[in-house]
Each structure stands twice: as structure tokens, then as C-alpha cells.
Design a protein around this motif. Structure first.
Motif, short mmCIF file in Angstrom:
data_model
loop_
_atom_site.label_atom_id
_atom_site.label_comp_id
_atom_site.label_asym_id
_atom_site.label_seq_id
_atom_site.Cartn_x
_atom_site.Cartn_y
_atom_site.Cartn_z
N VAL A 59 77.67 15.71 -41.11
CA VAL A 59 76.85 15.05 -40.10
C VAL A 59 76.91 15.81 -38.78
O VAL A 59 78.00 16.09 -38.26
CB VAL A 59 77.33 13.59 -39.88
CG1 VAL A 59 76.56 12.93 -38.74
CG2 VAL A 59 77.17 12.78 -41.15
N GLU A 60 75.77 16.16 -38.23
CA GLU A 60 75.71 16.85 -36.95
C GLU A 60 76.02 15.87 -35.82
O GLU A 60 75.55 14.74 -35.81
CB GLU A 60 74.33 17.47 -36.74
CG GLU A 60 73.97 18.56 -37.74
CD GLU A 60 74.83 19.80 -37.58
OE1 GLU A 60 75.33 20.04 -36.45
OE2 GLU A 60 75.02 20.52 -38.58
N GLY A 78 85.65 5.08 -40.54
CA GLY A 78 84.59 4.90 -39.56
C GLY A 78 84.39 6.15 -38.72
O GLY A 78 85.03 7.18 -38.95
N GLY A 79 83.51 6.07 -37.73
CA GLY A 79 83.18 7.24 -36.91
C GLY A 79 83.74 7.14 -35.51
O GLY A 79 84.86 6.69 -35.30
N GLY A 80 82.92 7.56 -34.54
CA GLY A 80 83.28 7.42 -33.13
C GLY A 80 84.16 8.50 -32.57
O GLY A 80 85.16 8.21 -31.91
N GLY A 81 83.84 9.76 -32.81
CA GLY A 81 84.71 10.83 -32.35
C GLY A 81 84.54 11.24 -30.91
O GLY A 81 85.31 12.05 -30.41
N HIS A 82 83.55 10.72 -30.21
CA HIS A 82 83.27 11.14 -28.84
C HIS A 82 83.46 9.99 -27.87
O HIS A 82 83.49 8.82 -28.26
CB HIS A 82 81.84 11.68 -28.72
CG HIS A 82 81.53 12.77 -29.70
ND1 HIS A 82 82.12 14.00 -29.65
CD2 HIS A 82 80.71 12.79 -30.79
CE1 HIS A 82 81.67 14.76 -30.64
NE2 HIS A 82 80.82 14.04 -31.35
N THR A 83 83.57 10.31 -26.59
CA THR A 83 83.79 9.30 -25.56
C THR A 83 82.69 8.24 -25.57
O THR A 83 82.96 7.05 -25.47
CB THR A 83 83.85 9.95 -24.17
OG1 THR A 83 84.91 10.92 -24.16
CG2 THR A 83 84.11 8.91 -23.10
N MET A 84 81.44 8.67 -25.74
CA MET A 84 80.32 7.74 -25.72
C MET A 84 79.72 7.54 -27.12
O MET A 84 78.53 7.35 -27.28
CB MET A 84 79.24 8.24 -24.76
CG MET A 84 79.70 8.32 -23.32
SD MET A 84 80.36 6.77 -22.67
CE MET A 84 78.90 5.77 -22.66
N GLY A 85 80.57 7.58 -28.14
CA GLY A 85 80.09 7.36 -29.50
C GLY A 85 79.79 8.67 -30.21
O GLY A 85 79.98 9.75 -29.67
N SER A 86 79.32 8.57 -31.45
CA SER A 86 78.96 9.76 -32.23
C SER A 86 77.94 9.37 -33.29
O SER A 86 77.66 8.19 -33.48
CB SER A 86 80.19 10.39 -32.88
OG SER A 86 80.57 9.67 -34.04
N ASN A 87 77.42 10.35 -33.98
CA ASN A 87 76.44 10.10 -35.04
C ASN A 87 77.09 9.87 -36.40
O ASN A 87 76.39 9.80 -37.41
CB ASN A 87 75.48 11.29 -35.15
CG ASN A 87 74.59 11.42 -33.94
OD1 ASN A 87 74.21 10.43 -33.32
ND2 ASN A 87 74.25 12.66 -33.58
N GLU A 88 78.40 9.78 -36.44
CA GLU A 88 79.12 9.67 -37.71
C GLU A 88 78.99 8.27 -38.30
O GLU A 88 79.35 7.28 -37.65
CB GLU A 88 80.60 9.99 -37.52
CG GLU A 88 81.31 10.38 -38.80
CD GLU A 88 80.91 11.75 -39.28
OE1 GLU A 88 80.48 11.85 -40.46
OE2 GLU A 88 81.02 12.72 -38.52
#
Length: 208
Positions: A59-60, A78-88
Motif C-alpha cells: 500500500v502506498e 491495523g494501520g496508522g503509521g503516520h502522525t495524521m493517519g495513513s492509507n494502510e
């Protein structure tokens, strides 16, 4: 100590499974992809480096801060790898091979909250997974996602309950209490507890 590689960063809890006798490390690749490393453990408790299995999402703009949860040979992430969410999205993997089984299009930050109360050999260890998205949906409503999974299942099955609690960002995991109640809080500072009534989600008994 051991190193999973300079291009990976860990933003979640490391998990050990008694079922598989393996250690699971969720991480983020520098190119913004979620990744998992899995190791057998030596007698002294150290990872056996030669036993490593690895999975990297395609997933990009993805990533994860979710801890892997393992039950009956299935791994949930689950996802959420960035401070403001992610596309995962939410992923279901084989807990031994780390081969992806399917994904669910919820963008979350917490780890899977799983109820095994109804799981049995007769229903192929059916579980219910409860997740709250990181941000309100396009209609500006809060949501609760209920994901069904069991051994042998290869496609996503889920339902979305809208207008659960007050809309707000949520970077937390949902907890399934011993009595079946669902407990979580969001960035608005609200703590929610939804009771389980005769096995049916009951949105009339919530407290904060």
C-alpha cells in the motif's frame, strides 16, 4: 540485541504468541509501507535470526502503529503509521507464513479488539473484531466497524455502525471487556462503554 534494519521504525508493541512460539514486530518501512517481522525464540528467549519471516505491505502511503494480534493461526494488524493517519487498511495474515489472506478498508490507528466468546471448533473459530476509524467518515459521523473472521475465510466480512459516540479523531484501541462490553476513548476526551445485551450490540446503554 538484534537489528531489523535501519530502514524500519517500530511504533507499536512487540507481540509474542504462545500458539506459534514466535515473536512479532510490526514496523514501518522508510518508503511508507507497513511491515512485520516474525522470529522463533531460542531457549534463552532470544530471537532465532535464521527463522525470520517478513511481510511488507504494498500500500502506498501506508504504515502501522498497531500491535499484531494472533488467534488460531491468524494475525490481525491495523494501520496508522503516520502522525495524521495513513492509507494502510486492516490486514489479516497467516500467523506462520505471514502471507496476506485479505484486507479490510478501515483506516485506523489502534490494535484489533477481538471477541472470542463465540469461537468454537464447529464454527471454525469464528471471532468478531471491533475497530474504530482514525477520523470521522465523509458524512462526518463516528463509526464502529465489526469485522467477522474465521479459519478458511478468504474475503472481508464486516458491518459499519454509524453515529457511535461523538465524532472525533480516535488513535486508540478498542478493548473487549470480560463481560463483552466494548470500551474505548477518542481525542475529544470521551470514554465509552457499550454493553453487550444477549449477544447483540446495544447502543442504548452507553456511558462516558
Amino acid at each position: 540485541s538484534f537489528d531489523i534494519g535501519e530502514e524500519y521504525s517500530i511504533r507499536s508493541t512487540i507481540t509474542y504468541s504462545n500458539e506459534t512460539n514466535r515473536l512479532y514486530i510490526a514496523s514501518n518501512h522508510q518508503d511508507n509501507h507497513a511491515a512485520i517481522f516474525s522470529y522463533e525464540l531460542e531457549a534463552d528467549g532470544m530471537p532465532k535470526i535464521s527463522s525470520v519471516c517478513k511481510w511488507v505491505s504494498t500500500v502506498e502511503g501506508g504504515g502501522t502503529q498497531s500491535a499484531p494480534v494472533i488467534y488460531k493461526g491468524r494475525l490481525y494488524l491495523g494501520g496508522g503509521g503516520h502522525t495524521m493517519g495513513s492509507n494502510e487498511p486492516f490486514h489479516v495474515l497467516d500467523a506462520i507464513t505471514l502471507k496476506e489472506v485479505y484486507s479490510v478498508p478501515i483506516l485506523s490507528k489502534g490494535s484489533a479488539g477481538i471477541s472470542t466468546a463465540y469461537a468454537s471448533e464447529e464454527n471454525n473459530w469464528q471471532v468478531y473484531i471491533y475497530m474504530v476509524p482514525y477520523s470521522p467518515n465523509a458524512n462526518d459521523l463516528s463509526e464502529l466497524w465489526i469485522i467477522e473472521d474465521k479459519q478458511g475465510q478468504t474475503e472481508a466480512r464486516y458491518e459499519i455502525v454509524e453515529n457511535i459516540g461523538r465524532k472525533q479523531y480516535c488513535s486508540q484501541s478498542l478493548i473487549v471487556a470480560s463481560d463483552g462490553s466494548l470500551v474505548w476513548y477518542n481525542d475529544g476526551g470521551y470514554l465509552y462503554c457499550y454493553e453487550n445485551s444477549a449477544g447483540i450490540f446495544d447502543d442504548t446503554k452507553n456511558h462516558w
